[in-house]
Enzyme design. Structure first.
Site, PDB file in Angstrom:
ATOM      1  N   THR A  13       0.812  -1.225   0.000  1.00 54.23           N
ATOM      2  CA  THR A  13       0.000   0.000   0.000  1.00 54.23           C
ATOM      3  C   THR A  13       0.840   1.267   0.000  1.00 54.23           C
ATOM      4  O   THR A  13       0.464   2.270  -0.609  1.00 54.23           O
ATOM      5  CB  THR A  13      -0.895   0.001   1.270  1.00 54.23           C
ATOM      6  N   ASP A  57       1.594  -6.976  -4.106  1.00 52.25           N
ATOM      7  CA  ASP A  57       0.906  -7.047  -2.820  1.00 52.25           C
ATOM      8  C   ASP A  57       1.660  -8.113  -2.019  1.00 52.25           C
ATOM      9  O   ASP A  57       2.028  -9.156  -2.573  1.00 52.25           O
ATOM     10  CB  ASP A  57      -0.548  -7.482  -3.053  1.00 52.25           C
ATOM     11  N   SER A  58       1.866  -7.872  -0.748  1.00 50.09           N
ATOM     12  CA  SER A  58       2.722  -8.810  -0.005  1.00 50.09           C
ATOM     13  C   SER A  58       2.078 -10.186   0.174  1.00 50.09           C
ATOM     14  O   SER A  58       2.757 -11.137   0.548  1.00 50.09           O
ATOM     15  CB  SER A  58       3.157  -8.224   1.335  1.00 50.09           C
ATOM     16  N   ASP A  90       0.908  -7.084   5.195  1.00 47.64           N
ATOM     17  CA  ASP A  90       0.259  -8.380   5.419  1.00 47.64           C
ATOM     18  C   ASP A  90       1.252  -9.497   5.740  1.00 47.64           C
ATOM     19  O   ASP A  90       1.040 -10.287   6.656  1.00 47.64           O
ATOM     20  CB  ASP A  90      -0.567  -8.789   4.186  1.00 47.64           C
ATOM     21  N   THR A 166       4.610  -9.641  14.360  1.00 43.78           N
ATOM     22  CA  THR A 166       3.465 -10.272  13.713  1.00 43.78           C
ATOM     23  C   THR A 166       2.471  -9.183  13.316  1.00 43.78           C
ATOM     24  O   THR A 166       2.438  -8.120  13.953  1.00 43.78           O
ATOM     25  CB  THR A 166       2.817 -11.308  14.670  1.00 43.78           C
ATOM     26  N   THR A 276       2.949 -22.150  20.304  1.00 42.89           N
ATOM     27  CA  THR A 276       1.606 -21.923  20.838  1.00 42.89           C
ATOM     28  C   THR A 276       0.796 -21.007  19.926  1.00 42.89           C
ATOM     29  O   THR A 276       1.348 -20.098  19.300  1.00 42.89           O
ATOM     30  CB  THR A 276       1.648 -21.312  22.258  1.00 42.89           C
ATOM     31  N   GLN A 277      -0.501 -21.260  19.866  1.00 41.72           N
ATOM     32  CA  GLN A 277      -1.356 -20.362  19.095  1.00 41.72           C
ATOM     33  C   GLN A 277      -1.777 -19.143  19.916  1.00 41.72           C
ATOM     34  O   GLN A 277      -2.455 -18.259  19.407  1.00 41.72           O
ATOM     35  CB  GLN A 277      -2.571 -21.092  18.520  1.00 41.72           C
ATOM     36  N   CYS A 278      -1.351 -19.082  21.199  1.00 48.87           N
ATOM     37  CA  CYS A 278      -1.592 -17.864  21.987  1.00 48.87           C
ATOM     38  C   CYS A 278      -0.736 -16.746  21.402  1.00 48.87           C
ATOM     39  O   CYS A 278       0.365 -17.003  20.923  1.00 48.87           O
ATOM     40  CB  CYS A 278      -1.156 -18.052  23.440  1.00 48.87           C
TER      41      CYS A 278
HETATM   42  N1  ASP Z   1      -2.376  -5.950   1.082  1.00 50.76           N
HETATM   43  C1  ASP Z   1      -1.310  -5.007   1.344  1.00 50.76           C
HETATM   44  C2  ASP Z   1      -0.010  -5.772   1.303  1.00 50.76           C
HETATM   45  O1  ASP Z   1       0.339  -6.446   2.233  1.00 50.76           O
HETATM   46  C3  ASP Z   1      -1.515  -4.317   2.630  1.00 50.76           C
HETATM   47  C4  ASP Z   1      -0.391  -3.392   3.002  1.00 50.76           C
HETATM   48  O2  ASP Z   1       0.330  -2.888   2.153  1.00 50.76           O
HETATM   49  O3  ASP Z   1      -0.211  -3.136   4.185  1.00 50.76           O
HETATM   50  O4  ASP Z   1       0.681  -5.706   0.323  1.00 50.76           O
END
Ligand code: ASP
Length: 340
Positions: A13, A57-58, A90, A166, A276-278
């Site tokens: 973005t 896009d990531s 992302d 994360t 862990t998923q926590c």
């Molecule tokens: N969908 C976008 C990406 O990860 C969102 C972003 O840029 O933060 O490329």
């Protein structure tokens, strides 16, 4: 002489503007970044930009792209004081984690950043993220050493270790979190570095691993899980390593079928890593009866590793190490990614 920073634009973005004709968001020519962020001309930093031919896009990132970024940093390592990687948020934590495991002996800052709103919109968070990430990538201490010598993510006033990060929010400007490690720096009026937290590699020569083993599976347990759906993840002809996201401190339902699948996978040479998923806290094998089985079977405890770090570390170590070496590396901290 001003420090110099290489900005690597991969997409996301941050590098978008509103097309005045159609109103749609589209990527702009990143070489013209200073037209969109004229403030960059006032930074006392020399900058060059290099862009992915086709910014992505990531969500479309994969190990080939991580290698491409690693190669760009490797071939420019001596010429620049630091690197900024512009990346969609992302999967930014996966790329940051992967890069941390690819780089050995890194002694310069590699700062990933992005934004929730495009740089060409009025309320964008992208300008601050970009400007401060560049400042951090250019920062040196009194003896002329780079302050940051690791892969980190800068987002909304915080600098986090890359392999501890994360994506936490799809809508807040504070999109990234580091649930198990305090931040490396906080950007207020000044950038305050938390020096005791900074990672230092003991390896003297910089090198970049350019291979990943993608034969890695990821299973998130849930109550009522039907393991027959996941049988192929335990198929050794397809998979070399499994990351298991278990409950709480590393617990799983007592199931003879599950135990059998794990036993066969491991005795057939596969490796299972338990995280862990926590969102915070860590795996402690044997703390509850429901995790004792893992200890007995030789499942590796992933401590407090994020999913992003666990998956990319597994892909990295399985690409170049023997099974015993891979097991050893997965059982210990190698880049500041885990505590037990
Ligand atoms: N969908 C976008 C990406 O990860 C969102 C972003 O840029 O933060 O490329």
């Amino acid at each position: 002489m001003n420090p110099n920073v290489l900005i690597i634009y991969t997409g996301g973005t941050i590098g978008m503007i509103n097309d005045p004709q159609t109103g749609e968001l589209r990527s702009f020519d990143f070489n013209l970044i200073d037209q969109h962020v004229p403030e960059l001309n006032r930074l006392k930093v020399e900058m060059d930009t290099v862009s992915f031919e086709k910014p992505i896009d990531s969500s479309n990132m994969n190990p080939e792209h991580w290698i491409r970024i690693g190669e760009l940093i490797e071939s420019n390592y001596e010429q620049y004081d630091g690197f900024v990687v512009l990346h969609g948020s992302d999967t930014m934590a996966y790329t940051a984690s992967a890069l941390s495991f690819m780089f050995e002996g890194l002694k310069k800052p590699v700062i990933l950043t992005g934004s929730q709103l495009p740089i060409g919109t009025i309320r964008t968070d992208g300008k601050e993220n970009l400007i401060t990430a560049i400042e951090i990538a250019a920062s040196k201490d009194d003896s002329g050493e780079p302050i940051i010598q690791e892969v980190a993510i800068y987002f909304e006033y915080h600098l986090y270790r890359g392999n501890r990060s994360t994506k936490d929010s799809a809508s807040n400007f504070e999109a990234i979190k580091s649930p198990n490690l305090v931040e490396l720096a906080t950007a207020g009026v000044h950038i305050e570095y938390h020096r005791k937290m900074l990672y230092r590699s003991k390896v003297s020569e910089f090198s970049v691993q350019k291979t990943f083993n993608e034969r890695v599976g990821l299973i998130k347990l849930y109550p009522g899980i039907d393991l027959s759906i996941y049988k192929s993840v335990f198929d050794r002809s397809k998979v070399d390593g499994i990351v298991l996201e278990t409950f709480g401190a590393g617990n799983a339902p007592a199931s003879t079928e599950f135990e059998r699948l794990c036993t066969e996978f491991i005795s057939d040479g596969g490796i299972i890593l338990n995280i862990t998923q926590c969102s915070s806290g860590k795996v402690k094998h044997g703390m509850y009866e429901t995790s004792s089985m893992f200890k007995k079977l030789g499942v590796v405890s992933g401590g407090d590793m994020t999913t992003e770090a666990a998956v990319t570390k597994m892909m990295a170590v399985l690409a170049k190490e023997s099974r015993d070496e891979a097991l050893d590396l997965l059982s210990r901290n190698t880049r500041g990614e885990v505590a037990y």
